[in-house]
Motif scaffolding. Structure first.
Motif, PDB file in Angstrom:
ATOM      1  N   UNK A 139       5.385  -9.842   9.001  1.00  0.00           N
ATOM      2  CA  UNK A 139       4.848  -8.562   9.433  1.00  0.00           C
ATOM      3  C   UNK A 139       4.582  -7.570   8.316  1.00  0.00           C
ATOM      4  N   UNK A 140       5.049  -7.872   7.115  1.00  0.00           N
ATOM      5  CA  UNK A 140       4.671  -6.992   6.016  1.00  0.00           C
ATOM      6  C   UNK A 140       4.691  -7.810   4.741  1.00  0.00           C
ATOM      7  N   UNK A 141       3.873  -7.419   3.822  1.00  0.00           N
ATOM      8  CA  UNK A 141       3.814  -8.201   2.602  1.00  0.00           C
ATOM      9  C   UNK A 141       3.071  -7.468   1.505  1.00  0.00           C
ATOM     10  N   UNK A 142       3.393  -7.836   0.272  1.00  0.00           N
ATOM     11  CA  UNK A 142       2.743  -7.250  -0.896  1.00  0.00           C
ATOM     12  C   UNK A 142       2.032  -8.395  -1.609  1.00  0.00           C
ATOM     13  N   UNK A 143       0.862  -8.118  -2.164  1.00  0.00           N
ATOM     14  CA  UNK A 143       0.155  -9.163  -2.893  1.00  0.00           C
ATOM     15  C   UNK A 143      -0.524  -8.546  -4.104  1.00  0.00           C
ATOM     16  N   UNK A 156      10.733   3.642   2.069  1.00  0.00           N
ATOM     17  CA  UNK A 156      10.302   2.400   1.460  1.00  0.00           C
ATOM     18  C   UNK A 156       8.842   2.478   1.047  1.00  0.00           C
ATOM     19  N   UNK A 207      -3.009  -1.286   5.927  1.00  0.00           N
ATOM     20  CA  UNK A 207      -3.217  -2.059   4.707  1.00  0.00           C
ATOM     21  C   UNK A 207      -3.610  -1.087   3.603  1.00  0.00           C
ATOM     22  N   UNK A 208      -2.807  -1.042   2.546  1.00  0.00           N
ATOM     23  CA  UNK A 208      -3.151  -0.168   1.422  1.00  0.00           C
ATOM     24  C   UNK A 208      -3.394  -1.041   0.199  1.00  0.00           C
ATOM     25  N   UNK A 209      -4.361  -0.644  -0.611  1.00  0.00           N
ATOM     26  CA  UNK A 209      -4.717  -1.489  -1.749  1.00  0.00           C
ATOM     27  C   UNK A 209      -5.292  -0.658  -2.891  1.00  0.00           C
ATOM     28  N   UNK A 225      -1.864  -4.808  -3.421  1.00  0.00           N
ATOM     29  CA  UNK A 225      -1.893  -4.231  -2.086  1.00  0.00           C
ATOM     30  C   UNK A 225      -0.665  -4.562  -1.275  1.00  0.00           C
ATOM     31  N   UNK A 226      -0.540  -3.869  -0.148  1.00  0.00           N
ATOM     32  CA  UNK A 226       0.551  -4.148   0.777  1.00  0.00           C
ATOM     33  C   UNK A 226       0.012  -4.022   2.183  1.00  0.00           C
ATOM     34  N   UNK A 227       0.534  -4.873   3.047  1.00  0.00           N
ATOM     35  CA  UNK A 227       0.089  -4.867   4.430  1.00  0.00           C
ATOM     36  C   UNK A 227       1.306  -4.758   5.334  1.00  0.00           C
ATOM     37  N   UNK A 228       1.212  -3.877   6.310  1.00  0.00           N
ATOM     38  CA  UNK A 228       2.281  -3.735   7.305  1.00  0.00           C
ATOM     39  C   UNK A 228       1.648  -4.025   8.663  1.00  0.00           C
ATOM     40  N   UNK A 229       2.212  -4.970   9.398  1.00  0.00           N
ATOM     41  CA  UNK A 229       1.588  -5.376  10.651  1.00  0.00           C
ATOM     42  C   UNK A 229       2.485  -5.116  11.837  1.00  0.00           C
ATOM     43  N   UNK A 230       1.854  -5.213  13.016  1.00  0.00           N
ATOM     44  CA  UNK A 230       2.557  -5.041  14.291  1.00  0.00           C
ATOM     45  C   UNK A 230       3.275  -3.708  14.354  1.00  0.00           C
ATOM     46  N   UNK A 281      -4.263 -10.931   3.734  1.00  0.00           N
ATOM     47  CA  UNK A 281      -4.338  -9.540   4.181  1.00  0.00           C
ATOM     48  C   UNK A 281      -5.759  -9.011   4.005  1.00  0.00           C
ATOM     49  N   UNK A 282      -6.378  -9.367   2.878  1.00  0.00           N
ATOM     50  CA  UNK A 282      -7.718  -8.859   2.599  1.00  0.00           C
ATOM     51  C   UNK A 282      -8.734  -9.382   3.607  1.00  0.00           C
TER      52      UNK A 282
END
Lengths: 297, 319
Positions: free
Chosen positions: A119-123, B178, B204-206, B215-220, B239-240
């Motif tokens: 549910x969350x991740x950094x790339x 966080x 989604x921030x990038x 970047x980082x993605x937070x879902x749900x 994510x992209x």
């Protein structure tokens, strides 16, 4: 071998350890680094003015997963500062700091991503460069059959080098067998001499091997680079640094940086205070002496 | 033009411990806008650039015995230095607790005054904080700007009205601290942050430069407003890819904002909000952050306090 398979896919469970290790060789803002991959691990090399070279060895044992699929030893260049800043982003408190590193991406990038919940991740994707030249080989070898070497507490070494800032641009390091001692001497605007004597400071000077007097001068700014960014964990763990003088006065400084998670670090430490070697990153600096060196020989 | 009120105990602790430290991070100078029913702390509403921030309190949330009168329909607005106001309030509070005995003895009065400062012939406006102790009274005068003219006041009122429109889709940020430490680290890598928000509850921030994409993605995440079910085929892509597919479907919006602005908006965690929502205004006009406060000891929204800010959208071509 499958040609589509990446050269390297590896996972590290604690990115902060890697940040610490790489920060130790980050002595200025903009530094180009070369990364070399092999079946044994990852080596990062930085250089300055043909006088100073640093290497960080991240052996494959540090990684929870290390899949090497390349032939030969792939090398690529990148900006060290950007790499450290990028890795640092993955070590946000309260977040699992496990990462996967993959090379190459479709456009020869270095790919990083956090390994955790769905549910969350950094790339991150870092552009890499073709390294310009084969880095100058420092070719360290002992001048005599017995190496001239001493091991000193890293904190004490850093303090001594920091103190030598004011006298001037050039620092003379002298090893002598009788009485066994190491002297750091700076003279310029003023002069300052710092002595580590083996008998007087056994808690600072841990080991000492020297059978003849030797003395070389090194540029202060290069000497300072060897300790200026030593991570706090090295001092906290009360580690030592090993210094060796080789042929032509080439100085080698070796540090050990823990890459273990802090929560699991203690079980690895045995009574002597040493950690299992698998959780340690090795860092080496090579400093060339000044041209007009005064080696007495 | 008159304004006089007593700060309640709750009002003092709201301002001193939570809101003024947060507002100070947003910007040194803000407008304090007082009406018959509300007090507003407003940042950057009259000048175009920078983050617009609106902190609104129903008068009962801060004051009792609240009296205001002016020729502009009992509305008064002036600029004040937030850090000075905070310092004055802090020291008044320490005096209150030091000398205060009983419920009435340690009341803190706040009023608008005109005084002749030392070495000056021109009377100047001040916001005066008065603490009456057992034997002594301490008065602290915080210098303020001249109250806004009728025209400027109208402008401020209009800008405030415009700043109230809500994004269609809002996603709740799970952990402000966080996100803040993440963005603080990201700041070193680049200046321009692209923020995408999808109706599926994705944030989604990038940052993307010639050398790096990070970047980082937070879902749900919890969605308020327009929402949609996340398509199953998007589950196992990057994510992209997920973001760009959602954009193509019209299920997401994306804007570019300054990383510094984004980090600044996160400083509002100092006001200890109970939750925070991000949303993109219609036509991608701005990135809106809404902070909510609960009635203490409950999960019910405290409607007497509201705080939100609007981050200006940057044109990627111009940067």
């Amino acid at each position: 071998m499958d040609s589509d398979a990446p050269d390297l896919v590896c996972q590290l469970d604690n990115v902060q350890g890697m940040v610490d290790a790489l920060t130790a060789v980050r002595w200025k803002r903009h530094q180009d680094a070369v990364i070399e991959l092999s079946e044994h691990g990852i080596v990062l090399i930085v250089e300055d003015s043909n006088c100073l070279q640093a290497k960080v060895y991240l052996q494959r044992e540090l990684f929870v997963r290390y899949e090497y699929g390349a032939q030969g030893r792939p090398r690529f260049g990148l900006s060290l500062g950007l790499f450290v800043d990028c890795l640092n982003t993955f070590s946000v408190p309260g977040h699992s700091s496990a990462i996967e590193i993959r090379y190459p991406g479709p456009d020869m990038q270095l790919l990083l991503k956090s390994v955790e919940s769905l549910d969350s991740g950094i790339y991150a994707e870092m552009r890499t460069r073709i390294p310009e030249t084969i880095s100058w080989d420092y070719n360290f070898e002992p001048e005599w059959s017995t190496p001239l070497t001493f091991t000193v507490k890293t904190a004490a070494l850093k303090e001594a080098i920091d103190d030598l800032e004011w006298p001037g641009a050039s620092i003379q390091i002298t090893l002598q067998p009788a009485p066994p001692s190491v002297t750091f001497r700076g003279d310029g605007h003023g002069d300052l001499q710092i002595d580590f004597t083996y008998y007087a400071n056994p808690d600072l000077l841990i080991a000492f091997h020297c059978d003849r007097q030797v003395s070389h001068r090194y540029k202060y700014k290069f000497l300072r680079a060897t300790t200026s960014n030593i991570p706090g964990s090295v001092v906290r763990d009360n580690r030592g640094s090993k210094l060796t003088i080789g042929r032509g006065g080439l100085l080698k400084v070796q540090h050990l940086v823990s890459v273990a998670r802090t929560s699991t670090a203690h079980p690895h430490i045995d009574s002597a205070g040493y950690q299992q070697p698998s959780r340690i990153a090795y860092i080496e600096f090579f400093v060339k002496p000044e041209e007009e060196d005064t080696a007495d020989d | 033009m008159k304004f006089k009120a007593f700060l309640t105990e709750n009002g003092v602790s709201l301002l001193e411990k939570r809101f003024l430290p947060a507002l100070d991070k947003m910007g040194k100078i803000c407008h304090l806008y007082l009406t018959r029913d509300h007090a507003f702390f407003l940042h950057n509403l009259l000048n175009g650039d920078g983050i617009q921030s609106v902190a609104q309190f129903r008068k009962e949330a801060l004051f009792d015995d609240y009296r205001i009168s002016s020729q502009n329909g009992d509305r008064i607005a002036f600029a004040v230095d937030v850090s000075l106001l905070h310092r004055a309030l802090r020291s008044s509070v320490s005096i209150c607790t030091e000398f205060g005995t009983g419920a009435t003895a340690n009341r803190l009065q706040i009023k608008l005054v005109k005084k002749l400062p030392a070495n000056s012939t021109q009377p100047m406006p001040f916001l005066s904080l008065e603490t009456k102790g057992f034997k002594s009274a301490v008065i602290q005068d915080v210098p303020i700007s001249k109250p806004l003219s009728r025209t400027h006041l109208l402008e401020l009122q209009t800008a405030l009205g415009l700043a109230q429109d809500l994004p269609r889709t809002l996603v709740q940020v799970p952990d402000l601290n966080q996100l803040q430490s993440f963005v603080d680290r990201m700041k070193h890598v680049g200046d321009l942050l692209s923020v995408s928000i999808a109706k599926y509850g994705d944030l989604h921030v990038q940052i993307s430069t010639t050398l790096i994409t990070l970047g980082a993605e937070f879902r749900k995440l919890l969605v308020v407003g327009d929402q949609a079910e996340a398509p199953a085929e998007d589950r196992n892509v990057s994510a992209q890819t997920r973001s760009s597919r959602a954009l193509l479907r019209g299920d997401a919006q994306t804007v570019q904002v300054s990383v510094k602005h984004f980090a600044k908006s996160l400083c509002y965690h100092l006001a200890k909000p109970d939750c925070a929502f991000y949303g993109i205004a219609p036509q991608g006009a701005c990135l809106t952050v809404i902070f909510q406060f609960f009635i203490p000891g409950s999960r019910q929204m405290d409607k007497s306090i509201s705080l939100h800010c609007r981050l200006p959208v940057l044109d990627p071509a111009s940067s």
